[in-house]
Motif scaffolding. Structure first.
Motif, PDB file in Angstrom:
ATOM      1  N   PRO B 151       0.817  -1.218   0.000  1.00 17.37           N
ATOM      2  CA  PRO B 151       0.000   0.000   0.000  1.00 17.37           C
ATOM      3  C   PRO B 151       0.850   1.268   0.000  1.00 17.37           C
ATOM      4  CG  PRO B 151       0.114  -0.862   2.208  1.00 17.37           C
ATOM      5  CD  PRO B 151       0.888  -1.822   1.345  1.00 17.37           C
ATOM      6  N   PRO B 152       0.351   2.356  -0.546  1.00 18.01           N
ATOM      7  CA  PRO B 152       1.109   3.612  -0.525  1.00 18.01           C
ATOM      8  C   PRO B 152       1.115   4.293   0.844  1.00 18.01           C
ATOM      9  CG  PRO B 152      -0.976   3.927  -1.656  1.00 18.01           C
ATOM     10  CD  PRO B 152      -0.874   2.464  -1.359  1.00 18.01           C
ATOM     11  N   VAL B 153       0.209   3.863   1.735  1.00 21.34           N
ATOM     12  CA  VAL B 153       0.148   4.465   3.075  1.00 21.34           C
ATOM     13  C   VAL B 153       0.118   3.349   4.116  1.00 21.34           C
ATOM     14  CG1 VAL B 153      -1.209   5.901   4.653  1.00 21.34           C
ATOM     15  CG2 VAL B 153      -1.091   6.500   2.233  1.00 21.34           C
ATOM     16  N   LEU B 154       0.906   3.526   5.168  1.00 21.05           N
ATOM     17  CA  LEU B 154       0.925   2.545   6.271  1.00 21.05           C
ATOM     18  C   LEU B 154       0.631   3.261   7.576  1.00 21.05           C
ATOM     19  CD1 LEU B 154       4.042   0.178   6.111  1.00 21.05           C
ATOM     20  CD2 LEU B 154       1.652  -0.487   6.290  1.00 21.05           C
ATOM     21  N   TYR B 155      -0.295   2.723   8.348  1.00 18.88           N
ATOM     22  CA  TYR B 155      -0.550   3.250   9.695  1.00 18.88           C
ATOM     23  C   TYR B 155      -0.103   2.190  10.692  1.00 18.88           C
ATOM     24  CZ  TYR B 155      -3.879   6.193   7.115  1.00 18.88           C
ATOM     25  OH  TYR B 155      -4.456   7.043   6.228  1.00 18.88           O
ATOM     26  N   LEU B 156       0.635   2.627  11.706  1.00 16.66           N
ATOM     27  CA  LEU B 156       1.105   1.664  12.701  1.00 16.66           C
ATOM     28  C   LEU B 156       0.874   2.222  14.100  1.00 16.66           C
ATOM     29  CD1 LEU B 156       3.646   2.022  10.336  1.00 16.66           C
ATOM     30  CD2 LEU B 156       4.009  -0.263  11.222  1.00 16.66           C
ATOM     31  N   ASP B 157       0.265   1.408  14.929  1.00 12.35           N
ATOM     32  CA  ASP B 157       0.005   1.798  16.311  1.00 12.35           C
ATOM     33  C   ASP B 157       0.988   1.020  17.187  1.00 12.35           C
ATOM     34  OD1 ASP B 157      -1.160   2.929  18.482  1.00 12.35           O
ATOM     35  OD2 ASP B 157      -3.198   2.229  18.063  1.00 12.35           O
ATOM     36  N   VAL B 171      12.003  -4.014  12.062  1.00  9.74           N
ATOM     37  CA  VAL B 171      10.774  -3.282  11.714  1.00  9.74           C
ATOM     38  C   VAL B 171      11.117  -1.883  11.217  1.00  9.74           C
ATOM     39  CG1 VAL B 171       8.685  -2.234  12.692  1.00  9.74           C
ATOM     40  CG2 VAL B 171       9.263  -4.611  13.216  1.00  9.74           C
ATOM     41  N   ARG B 172      12.048  -1.217  11.911  1.00 11.39           N
ATOM     42  CA  ARG B 172      12.425   0.142  11.485  1.00 11.39           C
ATOM     43  C   ARG B 172      13.044   0.120  10.091  1.00 11.39           C
ATOM     44  NH1 ARG B 172      14.883   0.820  16.964  1.00 11.39           N
ATOM     45  NH2 ARG B 172      13.126   1.435  18.276  1.00 11.39           N
ATOM     46  N   ARG B 173      13.846  -0.923   9.835  1.00 11.66           N
ATOM     47  CA  ARG B 173      14.477  -1.024   8.509  1.00 11.66           C
ATOM     48  C   ARG B 173      13.409  -1.218   7.434  1.00 11.66           C
ATOM     49  NH1 ARG B 173      15.875  -5.247   5.713  1.00 11.66           N
ATOM     50  NH2 ARG B 173      15.937  -6.761   7.419  1.00 11.66           N
ATOM     51  N   ILE B 174      12.413  -2.077   7.738  1.00 12.44           N
ATOM     52  CA  ILE B 174      11.342  -2.316   6.753  1.00 12.44           C
ATOM     53  C   ILE B 174      10.567  -1.017   6.488  1.00 12.44           C
ATOM     54  CG2 ILE B 174       9.132  -3.499   6.390  1.00 12.44           C
ATOM     55  CD1 ILE B 174      10.346  -5.880   7.982  1.00 12.44           C
ATOM     56  N   LEU B 175      10.273  -0.293   7.571  1.00 12.67           N
ATOM     57  CA  LEU B 175       9.530   0.960   7.404  1.00 12.67           C
ATOM     58  C   LEU B 175      10.340   1.961   6.578  1.00 12.67           C
ATOM     59  CD1 LEU B 175       7.896   1.449  10.938  1.00 12.67           C
ATOM     60  CD2 LEU B 175       6.940   0.389   8.895  1.00 12.67           C
ATOM     61  N   ARG B 176      11.633   2.023   6.870  1.00 11.78           N
ATOM     62  CA  ARG B 176      12.473   2.956   6.101  1.00 11.78           C
ATOM     63  C   ARG B 176      12.523   2.547   4.633  1.00 11.78           C
ATOM     64  NH1 ARG B 176      12.981   7.766   6.069  1.00 11.78           N
ATOM     65  NH2 ARG B 176      13.112   7.720   8.335  1.00 11.78           N
ATOM     66  N   ASP B 177      12.614   1.244   4.374  1.00 14.52           N
ATOM     67  CA  ASP B 177      12.612   0.768   2.986  1.00 14.52           C
ATOM     68  C   ASP B 177      11.314   1.149   2.285  1.00 14.52           C
ATOM     69  OD1 ASP B 177      15.093  -0.291   3.330  1.00 14.52           O
ATOM     70  OD2 ASP B 177      14.420  -2.377   3.577  1.00 14.52           O
TER      71      ASP B 177
END
Lengths: 391, 283
Positions: B151-157, B171-177
């Motif tokens: 998806p073009p937008v990700l929301y994470l709680d 997880v941070r690496r995946i988000l940065r990618d």
């Protein structure tokens, strides 16, 4: 409604049931019980009457408002109040000209055409001639008083001869003596006692009917409500609702899967009991109508309950409440309230289909069940769309 | 895609008479990793609920990739992935089966489920029932599900809650990618270190309003206390405000006289900054 989403949701429901083996095991048990019932004593004749003896209600039905009827109506003793129902013969429920009585009900019919002989027909529940004893005792005693008063009004001094209200012969004999003294002031009395007739309940058919109804209830109310609420409780409904699957598709998948499961299970149970039934359209229509009604109930419970525990209590509480209402109405003589329950019509149509005894009135029950199903589904759909998937 | 992936204008969400979100204005750029922070009850979860269509706004407008969340929900729905704060998997299914179910809903090929399982390093546990997963594994499976349809937008709680340091780094690496690939990531968290390490920009909300918005570095610059703590040779402690002549002079004299046993600058403290901005302690 997108087919690939619907297919995914349906497959998910199926996979969940395969993974949760409790429901599968219960379904298999149902089928096994039906097979056993069909395999053992398949040709056994109807063996017993599945009903406790006695009558809880007695109709006094009359063709005209005579002084005798008025006297009887004024003199119902307190212990029978509410159990004796007066009505005109023309107002009785009839099918093809035959008056139909609920189980556990008898009737004393009074006919006095053109002021002639009083014809009394006592209709007792079949196989239980003493079922109306309490009512007959009262009836003969009060009839006797009414005739005696009539004789005295007409100037006859007639001390009551020996009288036994529990014995028709004594009643007639005493009445004959009264007439001997009072003459034409007292009408002739003709008494006739008969069993109500009708089919005797086949216990195996009743059990099979119960199992088929249970299969539908189990899938459409219990499983649907508890598993839907489990999905809500664990956030799974939310996860699906945030995916491309729309609320309508999520409901539609459940509305397809659970009736299909229930009808399939019910058909297997019914087929194990009597394979011929599977070729009868009335049977399938009955399953669809009753399954639809139960689906509406299940979706309503699923929409209102927040947790799996609440759904379980809701499904079981509903069943208990409806059973109590039906029992209370049947024994209390309330006729229209039970007709508002799918559970009133359902067993009748299923039993008729399973025993191959579909009569005209069963089509009425089928239509009523279908109408109630539509009502439940409309309510459930509205509720589910409004609050259903939210955590 | 518009330059702003998410636009929140005058958002107001009222529960009874309590305004959970009270006139929030916020633009989140396309291709940034945005952190939404605030104390409990600040309105960040409610904002996320509006963004994910779980709650309709009382007033205001919210658009995602140009689509109005309230009016064009059907168009918005496939555009985002969502990692909730608590796991919501089919516990009786394996990890692979969970993902394949959602892959079918999103209309992506089943092999994509295997790809994202590899991505979150759950390929070894793919055929284990989720009931047997640890909390961290379940969290990673949530992330795998959220990125399943790219998806073009990700929301994470709270995306790194319950994760060990290695998994949190993954997880941070995946988000940065994802961000490098052009996606927009919005996360809410209470972990200030995570905000500092991961986010491009941070929005601080308090009582339903945005009280600060900038990059973590700029927030540090703006809110770091310019104070030096000194432990004197005789053991006494002293603090010098280096923004004042008196403070600078006193510190220089102490150091020149060799009476300073140790000298520490006060580093950026998000908690202190937060207190100053919101008047509330982190919980």
């Amino acid at each position: 409604m997108r087919p690939h989403i619907l297919a995914a949701l349906l497959r998910k429901e199926w996979d969940r049931h395969l993974a949760n083996r409790g429901g599968v095991a219960l379904g298999l048990l149902l089928v096994a019980a039906a097979v056993l019932m069909g395999a053992f004593a398949p040709d056994e004749a109807a063996g017993s009457v599945g009903r406790v003896g006695g009558a809880h209600h007695c109709f006094v039905e009359y063709d005209a408002e005579t002084p005798l009827v008025a006297h009887l109506a004024r003199n119902v003793p307190p212990e029978l109040a509410g159990q004796v129902v007066f009505r005109r013969l023309a107002d009785a429920d009839a099918v093809d000209g035959l008056i139909v009585y609920d189980p556990g009900v008898g009737s004393i019919q009074l006919r006095q055409p053109a002021g002639g002989a009083v014809r009394v027909s006592v209709w007792y529940p079949d196989g239980d001639p003493a079922a109306l004893a309490r009512f007959e005792g009262w009836f003969w005693r009060e009839s006797r008083r009414a005739f005696g008063e009539q004789a005295r009004r007409d100037g006859a001094s007639a001390p009551d001869p020996a009288f036994g209200p529990d014995d028709s012969w004594l009643v007639l004999e005493a009445h004959g003596r009264l007439r001997d003294r009072a003459g034409s002031a007292v009408p002739e009395l003709v008494v006739d006692r008969k069993g109500l007739g009708g089919a005797v309940l086949d216990v195996r058919a009743a059990v099979a009917t119960g199992m088929v109804a249970f299969a539908l209830y189990f899938a459409c109310v219990y499983l649907l409500a508890t598993l839907t609420c489990e999905e809500r409780e664990r956030g799974l409904l939310l996860a699906q609702a945030l995916s491309p699957a729309s609320t309508t598709e999520i409901i539609a998948a459940k509305a397809l899967f659970y009736p299909a499961l229930g009808i399939g299970l019910a058909a297997v149970v019914a087929g194990a009991y009597r394979p011929d039934v599977l070729a009868e359209p009335f049977f399938w229509l009955s399953l669809a109508a009753v399954g639809g009604g139960f689906l509406g109930v299940g979706l309503t419970v699923a929409a209102l309950a927040r947790t799996q525990r609440a759904a379980f209590l809701g499904a079981m509480g509903y069943l208990l409440a409806v059973s109590l209402v039906l029992l209370g109405c049947t024994t209390g003589g309330v006729r229209w309230v039970p007709a508002l329950a799918v559970e009133y019509h359902g067993p009748r149509v299923l039993h008729a289909a399973l025993t191959g005894s579909v009569a005209e009135d069963h089509w009425g029950h089928l239509l009523a069940a279908a109408g109630l199903a539509a009502g439940w589904l409309a309510l459930a759909g509205w509720l589910f769309r409004r609050v259903g998937w939210q955590a | 895609m518009p330059s702003h992936a998410i636009r929140i204008a005058g958002l107001r969400v009222v529960f009874g008479s309590f305004p959970a979100v009270d006139g929030l204005d916020l633009d989140i750029r396309a291709g940034e990793l945005f952190g939404l922070i605030g104390p409990n009850g600040a309105g960040k979860s409610t904002t996320l609920r509006v963004l994910t269509g779980q709650r309709r706004p009382t007033a205001g407008a919210v658009t995602v990739c140009g689509y109005d969340v309230a009016r064009e929900w059907a168009a918005v729905r496939p555009l985002f992935g969502y990692v909730p704060d608590r796991d919501n998997h089919f516990a009786e299914f394996t990890g692979r089966k969970n993902l394949r179910f959602f892959a079918r809903l999103y209309g992506v090929p089943p092999r994509r489920a295997d790809e994202v399982l590899d991505l979150v390093e759950l390929d070894g546990a793919a055929d284990v029932a989720v009931a047997g997963y640890s909390l961290g594994m379940r969290k990673k499976l949530l992330l795998a599900r959220a990125v399943l349809h790219d998806p073009p937008v990700l929301y994470l709680d709270e995306p790194t809650a319950n994760l060990d340091p290695r998994s949190a780094a993954l997880v941070r690496r995946i988000l940065r990618d994802r961000v490098n690939a052009g996606a927009t990531v919005v996360l809410t968290t209470h972990d200030m270190d995570e905000v500092d390490a991961a986010c491009d920009r941070v929005g601080v909300v308090c009582r339903g309003k945005l009280v600060a918005l900038d990059s973590p570095a700029a927030l540090k610059q703006a809110h770091t206390e310019r104070v030096v703590d000194v432990v004197r040779a005789d053991g006494r402690r002293e603090a010098f405000a280096v923004d004042t002549d008196r403070g600078r002079r006193g510190l220089a004299e102490l150091v020149a006289a060799g009476r300073a046993a140790s000298v520490h600058t006060r580093e950026f403290d998000f908690r202190a900054t937060f207190l100053r901005l919101t008047g509330q302690a982190f919980e």
